[in-house]
Design an enzyme around this catalytic site. Structure first.
Site, PDB file in Angstrom:
ATOM      1  N   SER A 158       3.342   3.171   2.524  1.00 41.12           N
ATOM      2  CA  SER A 158       3.931   3.012   3.850  1.00 41.12           C
ATOM      3  C   SER A 158       3.784   4.265   4.716  1.00 41.12           C
ATOM      4  CB  SER A 158       5.408   2.616   3.734  1.00 41.12           C
ATOM      5  OG  SER A 158       6.109   3.546   2.937  1.00 41.12           O
TER       6      SER A 158
ATOM      7  N   HIS B 256       4.762  -8.723  -4.369  1.00 34.17           N
ATOM      8  CA  HIS B 256       3.396  -8.993  -3.889  1.00 34.17           C
ATOM      9  C   HIS B 256       3.030 -10.461  -4.078  1.00 34.17           C
ATOM     10  CE1 HIS B 256       1.791  -4.865  -3.212  1.00 34.17           C
ATOM     11  NE2 HIS B 256       2.802  -4.552  -3.999  1.00 34.17           N
TER      12      HIS B 256
ATOM     13  N   GLU C 266       0.714 -12.068  -2.771  1.00 39.64           N
ATOM     14  CA  GLU C 266      -0.751 -12.247  -2.773  1.00 39.64           C
ATOM     15  C   GLU C 266      -1.345 -12.049  -4.172  1.00 39.64           C
ATOM     16  OE1 GLU C 266       0.843  -9.613  -1.897  1.00 39.64           O
ATOM     17  OE2 GLU C 266      -0.336  -7.800  -2.273  1.00 39.64           O
TER      18      GLU C 266
ATOM     19  N   GLY D 263       0.867  -1.180   0.000  1.00 39.10           N
ATOM     20  CA  GLY D 263       0.000   0.000   0.000  1.00 39.10           C
ATOM     21  C   GLY D 263       0.895   1.219   0.000  1.00 39.10           C
TER      22      GLY D 263
ATOM     23  N   CYS E 157       6.152  -5.483   0.324  1.00 36.17           N
ATOM     24  CA  CYS E 157       6.265  -4.171  -0.321  1.00 36.17           C
ATOM     25  C   CYS E 157       6.206  -3.045   0.721  1.00 36.17           C
ATOM     26  CB  CYS E 157       5.205  -4.053  -1.413  1.00 36.17           C
ATOM     27  SG  CYS E 157       5.653  -2.817  -2.639  1.00 36.17           S
TER      28      CYS E 157
HETATM   29  N1  GLN Z   1       5.655   2.846  -2.971  1.00 36.56           N
HETATM   30  C1  GLN Z   1       4.985   2.373  -1.785  1.00 36.56           C
HETATM   31  C2  GLN Z   1       5.595   2.960  -0.536  1.00 36.56           C
HETATM   32  O1  GLN Z   1       6.611   3.580  -0.592  1.00 36.56           O
HETATM   33  C3  GLN Z   1       5.000   0.863  -1.712  1.00 36.56           C
HETATM   34  C4  GLN Z   1       4.231   0.266  -2.870  1.00 36.56           C
HETATM   35  C5  GLN Z   1       3.542  -1.024  -2.597  1.00 36.56           C
HETATM   36  O2  GLN Z   1       3.336  -1.427  -1.451  1.00 36.56           O
HETATM   37  N2  GLN Z   1       3.100  -1.649  -3.646  1.00 36.56           N
HETATM   38  O3  GLN Z   1       5.064   2.815   0.528  1.00 36.56           O
END
Ligand code: GLN
Length: 185
Positions: A49, A169, A171, A47, A79
Site C-alpha cells: 500500500s 485475496h 482473485e 500489493g 488487502c
Molecule cells: N502488507 C501489505 C501492505 O501493508 C498488504 C499485503 C497484501 O496486499 N497482500 O500494504
C-alpha cells in the site's frame, strides 16, 4: 460493463484474469489520463500500500480516483487495496484515498501468521475461501459501515455504500461472488 483495475503495482493481473473469465471487459489504470476514461467499477489490488500510495500521488491519480469514488463509483479494495480506501491507519501513517470510514491495522497477523487461508461466511457471498497474505484487518468500523465478514472476531470485509473492502485475496481463490457483489452495485 467495464471494470478498471489499478495496475501500478501488485496483484492486478489476477483480477483481470478472473474478470475476463466472467466476461467483464477490463481496462488498466496506469497513468492520469486513464482515470478520465469511462468505467463502471474500480478494483484496487493487493500489493504494497505504501508503494501504491506513492505512485498514486506521483502519477496525479490520487485526487481523481478519490473524487470518482466519493461521487459513487463502485470500488473493491483487496488487502493493500483496503488499506488505500481506509480513512485511518492504526498506529499512524498517512491515509491514501481515505474514502471509507474504517481504521485498518497493517500486517496485522504478525510474522508467524503472515500468510494463511481459511473458510468463512461473507454476507452476500456465502461461505468462501479467504487467502490472507501479510494482510490488514479492520480495527474500527465507522458510522454507515456494514461488517460483511469476521475471522476470529476480526473484521475482514466491510461495505460502505458502493465501496467494498476485503482483507483477503478473492482473485487467488477464484472467488467470483465478491466481484458479483461489486458489479451488482
Ligand atoms: N502488507 C501489505 C501492505 O501493508 C498488504 C499485503 C497484501 O496486499 N497482500 O500494504
Amino acid at each position: 460493463m467495464r471494470a478498471a483495475v489499478l495496475a501500478l503495482q501488485g496483484a492486478f493481473a489476477e483480477h483481470e484474469r478472473i474478470l475476463g473469465d466472467m466476461g467483464v471487459e477490463c481496462m488498466e489504470i496506469r497513468q492520469e489520463r486513464d482515470a478520465y476514461r469511462d468505467f463502471d467499477a474500480l478494483i484496487l489490488p493487493g500489493g504494497e500500500s505504501t508503494a501504491m500510495g506513492k505512485l498514486l500521488r506521483d502519477y496525479h491519480l490520487l485526487d481523481l480516483l478519490k473524487e470518482r469514488i466519493e461521487n459513487g463509483l463502485p470500488v473493491l479494495g483487496t488487502c493493500a487495496g483496503l488499506i488505500l480506501l481506509a480513512k485511518q491507519l492504526d498506529g499512524g501513517g498517512i491515509p491514501h484515498l481515505g474514502t471509507m470510514p474504517v481504521t485498518v491495522k497493517r500486517n496485522a497477523y504478525g510474522r508467524q501468521l503472515g500468510s494463511f487461508s481459511t473458510e468463512a461466511d461473507m454476507e452476500g457471498a456465502g461461505r468462501i475461501k479467504m487467502i490472507f497474505i501479510r494482510a490488514p484487518y479492520i480495527v474500527e468500523a465507522g458510522e454507515g459501515v456494514e461488517v460483511l465478514a469476521r475471522v476470529d472476531g476480526r473484521i475482514v470485509a466491510a461495505r460502505y455504500g458502493k465501496q467494498i473492502g476485503v482483507a483477503f485475496h478473492p482473485e487467488l481463490a477464484d472467488c467470483r461472488c465478491v466481484y458479483e457483489m461489486l458489479l451488482k452495485k
